[in-house]
Design a protein around this motif. Structure first.
Motif, PDB file in Angstrom:
ATOM      1  N   ALA A  10       0.888  -1.167   0.000  1.00  0.00           N
ATOM      2  CA  ALA A  10       0.000   0.000   0.000  1.00  0.00           C
ATOM      3  C   ALA A  10       0.922   1.211   0.000  1.00  0.00           C
ATOM      4  CB  ALA A  10      -0.899   0.002   1.234  1.00  0.00           C
ATOM      5  N   ARG A  11       0.925   1.937  -1.111  1.00  0.00           N
ATOM      6  CA  ARG A  11       1.884   3.033  -1.283  1.00  0.00           C
ATOM      7  C   ARG A  11       1.441   4.305  -0.572  1.00  0.00           C
ATOM      8  NH1 ARG A  11       6.050   3.262  -5.140  1.00  0.00           N
ATOM      9  NH2 ARG A  11       5.127   1.522  -6.298  1.00  0.00           N
ATOM     10  N   SER A  12       0.127   4.528  -0.529  1.00  0.00           N
ATOM     11  CA  SER A  12      -0.398   5.733   0.109  1.00  0.00           C
ATOM     12  C   SER A  12      -1.824   5.482   0.571  1.00  0.00           C
ATOM     13  CB  SER A  12      -0.351   6.932  -0.845  1.00  0.00           C
ATOM     14  OG  SER A  12      -1.120   6.668  -2.009  1.00  0.00           O
ATOM     15  N   LYS A  13      -2.334   6.361   1.417  1.00  0.00           N
ATOM     16  CA  LYS A  13      -3.637   6.184   2.041  1.00  0.00           C
ATOM     17  C   LYS A  13      -4.747   6.039   1.009  1.00  0.00           C
ATOM     18  CE  LYS A  13      -6.645   8.306   5.516  1.00  0.00           C
ATOM     19  NZ  LYS A  13      -6.776   9.423   6.486  1.00  0.00           N
ATOM     20  N   ASN A  14      -5.532   4.958   1.160  1.00  0.00           N
ATOM     21  CA  ASN A  14      -6.712   4.666   0.339  1.00  0.00           C
ATOM     22  C   ASN A  14      -6.403   4.364  -1.119  1.00  0.00           C
ATOM     23  OD1 ASN A  14      -8.583   4.999   2.467  1.00  0.00           O
ATOM     24  ND2 ASN A  14      -8.554   7.217   2.190  1.00  0.00           N
ATOM     25  N   ALA A  15      -5.134   4.314  -1.491  1.00  0.00           N
ATOM     26  CA  ALA A  15      -4.792   3.987  -2.881  1.00  0.00           C
ATOM     27  C   ALA A  15      -4.895   2.479  -3.095  1.00  0.00           C
ATOM     28  CB  ALA A  15      -3.377   4.454  -3.186  1.00  0.00           C
ATOM     29  N   PRO A  16      -5.256   2.050  -4.296  1.00  0.00           N
ATOM     30  CA  PRO A  16      -5.282   0.604  -4.566  1.00  0.00           C
ATOM     31  C   PRO A  16      -3.908  -0.013  -4.316  1.00  0.00           C
ATOM     32  CG  PRO A  16      -6.321   1.829  -6.352  1.00  0.00           C
ATOM     33  CD  PRO A  16      -5.655   2.843  -5.467  1.00  0.00           C
ATOM     34  N   VAL A  17      -3.907  -1.259  -3.847  1.00  0.00           N
ATOM     35  CA  VAL A  17      -2.634  -1.926  -3.591  1.00  0.00           C
ATOM     36  C   VAL A  17      -1.926  -2.216  -4.908  1.00  0.00           C
ATOM     37  CG1 VAL A  17      -3.488  -2.917  -1.447  1.00  0.00           C
ATOM     38  CG2 VAL A  17      -3.641  -4.255  -3.568  1.00  0.00           C
ATOM     39  N   GLU A  18      -0.613  -2.437  -4.810  1.00  0.00           N
ATOM     40  CA  GLU A  18       0.200  -2.698  -5.995  1.00  0.00           C
ATOM     41  C   GLU A  18       1.033  -3.957  -5.781  1.00  0.00           C
ATOM     42  OE1 GLU A  18       2.525   0.719  -7.286  1.00  0.00           O
ATOM     43  OE2 GLU A  18       1.249   2.004  -6.033  1.00  0.00           O
ATOM     44  N   SER A  47      -7.145  -1.967   7.034  1.00  0.00           N
ATOM     45  CA  SER A  47      -6.951  -0.773   7.866  1.00  0.00           C
ATOM     46  C   SER A  47      -5.600  -0.124   7.597  1.00  0.00           C
ATOM     47  CB  SER A  47      -7.065  -1.138   9.349  1.00  0.00           C
ATOM     48  OG  SER A  47      -8.372  -1.557   9.670  1.00  0.00           O
ATOM     49  N   TYR A  48      -4.566  -0.951   7.405  1.00  0.00           N
ATOM     50  CA  TYR A  48      -3.266  -0.390   7.023  1.00  0.00           C
ATOM     51  C   TYR A  48      -3.396   0.380   5.704  1.00  0.00           C
ATOM     52  CZ  TYR A  48      -0.110  -2.615  10.430  1.00  0.00           C
ATOM     53  OH  TYR A  48       0.563  -2.970  11.573  1.00  0.00           O
ATOM     54  N   ARG A  49      -3.999  -0.233   4.713  1.00  0.00           N
ATOM     55  CA  ARG A  49      -4.129   0.417   3.398  1.00  0.00           C
ATOM     56  C   ARG A  49      -4.861   1.743   3.501  1.00  0.00           C
ATOM     57  NH1 ARG A  49      -8.539  -0.955  -1.029  1.00  0.00           N
ATOM     58  NH2 ARG A  49      -9.573   0.386   0.497  1.00  0.00           N
ATOM     59  N   ASP A  50      -5.887   1.801   4.367  1.00  0.00           N
ATOM     60  CA  ASP A  50      -6.724   2.990   4.473  1.00  0.00           C
ATOM     61  C   ASP A  50      -6.193   4.010   5.485  1.00  0.00           C
ATOM     62  OD1 ASP A  50      -8.343   1.840   2.598  1.00  0.00           O
ATOM     63  OD2 ASP A  50      -9.900   1.219   4.000  1.00  0.00           O
ATOM     64  N   GLY A  51      -4.999   3.756   6.037  1.00  0.00           N
ATOM     65  CA  GLY A  51      -4.408   4.709   6.969  1.00  0.00           C
ATOM     66  C   GLY A  51      -4.971   4.640   8.369  1.00  0.00           C
ATOM     67  N   GLY A  52      -5.660   3.553   8.699  1.00  0.00           N
ATOM     68  CA  GLY A  52      -6.301   3.441  10.004  1.00  0.00           C
ATOM     69  C   GLY A  52      -5.378   2.978  11.119  1.00  0.00           C
ATOM     70  N   ILE A  53      -4.163   2.540  10.793  1.00  0.00           N
ATOM     71  CA  ILE A  53      -3.220   2.074  11.808  1.00  0.00           C
ATOM     72  C   ILE A  53      -2.203   3.174  12.117  1.00  0.00           C
ATOM     73  CG2 ILE A  53      -1.541   0.312  12.452  1.00  0.00           C
ATOM     74  CD1 ILE A  53      -4.330  -0.839  12.071  1.00  0.00           C
ATOM     75  N   ASN A  54      -1.485   3.592  11.117  1.00  0.00           N
ATOM     76  CA  ASN A  54      -0.570   4.738  11.223  1.00  0.00           C
ATOM     77  C   ASN A  54      -0.257   5.202   9.798  1.00  0.00           C
ATOM     78  OD1 ASN A  54       1.778   3.204  10.237  1.00  0.00           O
ATOM     79  ND2 ASN A  54       1.800   2.228  12.248  1.00  0.00           N
TER      80      ASN A  54
END
Length: 361
Positions: A10-18, A47-54
């Motif tokens: 996950a490169r950035s918040k809410n972005a599709p995974v790569e 949650s990690y991908r969406d920025g919910g952890i840090n």
């Protein structure tokens, strides 16, 4: 020599995974490289991908995994090359105040690999999800994050690495369900169904599943629920009391962790009963309870971290139950997918249409 393999970030918040090339270094002292065979798609990864952890992007996602030890670093003695292992995020230190009190399942200083895996494109260091990062062909972890178990289907036993262990442990370790007791489980996703399975194995006489989705309630029956309640249609607290002689359940497990479900759990327990919260609330959620009710009901209000598990104790025991046909880990595997299908698996998590999608590598 380092290796370059494919992994999901996950490169950035809410972005599709790569799916990208990642460099995995050779293990240093106390480290292990594991050839990952399977890894479950968990809400925590979402949650990690969406920025919910840090915000320590980019993340290397995946943590519910099993595989085979490929290389070991200096000083590693708990596993050998070729061992089949389940990965865990509680590599206990043995030195912190919890460990020294004989409560290593509360370890406050769990170990991760010291070296970092990096993006092949520019050397950017990756943050592995829960210190593991297992949506990848091979991953680097601390030796204590590897628990040797009996050879098994990696897709099934890898789920012990997070959600299934959390739910099972919430019933058995934290809730300490005893033979003949009554148990209610609120929320019948993967964690809730694992709690139901744990309660059944512990010998609970009545296991009440609560959800707002009839399909999930039907699934809960397969794991041992004796009764089901759709709380969208009836008052869950009143129904639980009705099913338990008017008293309430001995143990109530909240696998959702919202104010409304925790309140249901609090009022649905018997006097001196135990409430266990194993769902993970978001930081903004709050609840108010009358202090006289807290005092007057006695019992215990507990949170369950990772099912209060000790991987070296619990993983081999649960795999043994699985091999004996007493704990159906296969039933948690809704689908087996390729590593390029993680983003679509996240969509299914949102829909609530799967217990677990599992990436097979």
């Amino acid at each position: 020599m380092s290796q370059t393999v494919k992994g999901v970030i996950a490169r950035s918040k809410n972005a599709p995974v790569e799916l990208v090339d990642i460099v995995v270094p050779d293990p240093g002292p106390g480290e292990v490289v594991v050839d990952v065979e399977a890894c479950g798609v968990c809400h925590t990864d979402l949650s990690y991908r969406d920025g919910g952890i840090n915000d320590e992007f980019p993340f290397l996602l995946g943590h519910e995994a099993a595989g085979r030890v490929e290389k070991i670093g200096e000083g590693v003695t708990n596993v050998e090359v070729g061992d089949f292992v389940v990965l865990n995020w509680r590599a206990v230190c043995g030195e912190c105040r919890a460990c020294k009190k004989g409560q290593p399942w509360y370890c406050f200083d769990t170990a991760n690999a010291t070296q970092k895996m990096t993006l092949a494109e520019d050397g950017t260091e990756l943050t592995p999800a829960l210190g593991i990062g297992a949506f990848i062909d091979k991953t680097l972890v601390a030796a204590g994050q590897c628990t040797k178990v009996e050879e098994s289907d990696a897709a099934a036993v890898g789920l012990l690495g997070c959600g299934v262990m959390a739910g099972f442990g919430a019933a058995v370790n934290t809730g300490q369900v005893e033979r003949g007791e009554s148990v209610a489980v609120i929320g019948c996703g993967g964690v809730g169904c694992a709690a139901i399975a744990g309660a059944e194995i512990a010998g609970a006489a009545r296991i009440i599943a609560v959800d707002i989705d009839d399909a999930k309630l039907e699934t809960a029956k397969k794991f041992g629920a004796t009764d089901t309640i759709n709380s969208k249609n009836v008052d869950a607290v009143e129904k639980i009391r009705e099913l338990t002689g008017g008293f309430g359940a001995d143990v109530v497990i909240d696998a959702v962790a919202r104010p409304e479900t925790y309140e249901q759990a609090f009022y649905a327990r018997d006097l001196a009963g135990r409430v266990v919260m194993v769902g993970v609330p978001t930081p903004d959620l709050k609840i108010e309870l009358p202090m006289i009710e807290i005092f007057g009901r006695g019992g215990a209000l507990k949170s369950s971290w990772y099912g209060d598990c000790l991987p070296e104790r619990d993983f081999p025991a649960l795999v043994a139950l699985y091999k004996q046909g007493r704990f159906d880990l296969d039933a948690f595997v809704t689908e087996r997918i390729s590593i390029d299908a993680v983003e679509s698996a996240f969509e299914k998590l949102h829909e609530g249409s799967v217990l677990r999608s599992v990436v097979e590598l």
